[in-house]
Design an enzyme around this catalytic site. Structure first.
Site, PDB file in Angstrom:
ATOM      1  N   ASN A 170       0.767  -1.178  -0.089  1.00  0.00           N
ATOM      2  CA  ASN A 170      -0.170   0.010  -0.109  1.00  0.00           C
ATOM      3  C   ASN A 170       0.942   1.200  -0.085  1.00  0.00           C
ATOM      4  O   ASN A 170       1.769   1.315   0.757  1.00  0.00           O
ATOM      5  CB  ASN A 170      -1.137  -0.132   1.162  1.00  0.00           C
ATOM      6  CG  ASN A 170      -1.748  -1.229   1.229  1.00  0.00           C
ATOM      7  OD1 ASN A 170      -2.498  -1.594   0.292  1.00  0.00           O
ATOM      8  ND2 ASN A 170      -2.170  -1.702   2.469  1.00  0.00           N
ATOM      9  N   HIS A 195       6.330  -1.873   3.665  1.00  0.00           N
ATOM     10  CA  HIS A 195       6.283  -3.155   3.792  1.00  0.00           C
ATOM     11  C   HIS A 195       5.390  -3.745   2.602  1.00  0.00           C
ATOM     12  O   HIS A 195       4.575  -3.251   2.062  1.00  0.00           O
ATOM     13  CB  HIS A 195       5.710  -3.185   5.304  1.00  0.00           C
ATOM     14  CG  HIS A 195       4.377  -2.427   5.382  1.00  0.00           C
ATOM     15  ND1 HIS A 195       4.483  -0.952   5.502  1.00  0.00           N
ATOM     16  CD2 HIS A 195       3.097  -2.661   5.401  1.00  0.00           C
ATOM     17  CE1 HIS A 195       3.085  -0.537   5.738  1.00  0.00           C
ATOM     18  NE2 HIS A 195       2.444  -1.637   5.447  1.00  0.00           N
TER      19      HIS A 195
END
Ligand code: AMP
Length: 114
Positions: A87, A100
């Protein structure tokens, strides 16, 4: 960065359920799983977003994807399938500003995402 939660996890200051670790990466179970298998892979080095990554980060980005695939194998969802998600920024749904990779599996996932 001392105010970054994932930097603190990478430094061992906040306990997580570790799946694998290397000199450059750490993988651990997500605190709020959205599927039977939900792991995060983070670089130890602070990179705020995918958009902030530079060509100097190319090696660690490659390692991140390969580690994600290894995590899926370790969790047992590689053959049935899983989703790798990064994201980015507000509209991408990013809430922790330390790059991440989500590894999400263990159930059929719909498409397109919400
Ligand atoms: P994102 O919304 O893409 O930034 O994802 C951040 C993820 O980090 C969410 O899925 C959270 O559940 C997860 N998370 C936040 N804090 C922790 C923590 N201390 N340990 C494990 N996962 C966490």
């Amino acid at each position: 960065m001392t105010d970054c939660i994932f930097c603190r996890i990478a430094a061992g200051e906040i306990p997580v359920k570790t799946i694998l670790e290397t000199d450059s990466l750490l993988a651990f179970h997500d605190l709020n799983p959205v599927a039977p298998h939900h792991a995060l892979v983070i670089p130890r080095r602070h990179i705020a977003t995918l958009d902030a990554a530079t060509p100097e980060d190319a090696d660690v980005l490659g390692e991140l994807l390969l580690a994600g695939a290894e995590v899926a194998r370790l969790l047992g969802c590689a053959e049935t399938g899983y989703r790798s998600v990064i994201n980015c920024n507000q509209d991408g749904g990013q809430s922790v500003y330390h790059l991440h990779l989500h590894i999400i599996g263990g159930r059929a996932l719909s498409w397109p995402p919400g």
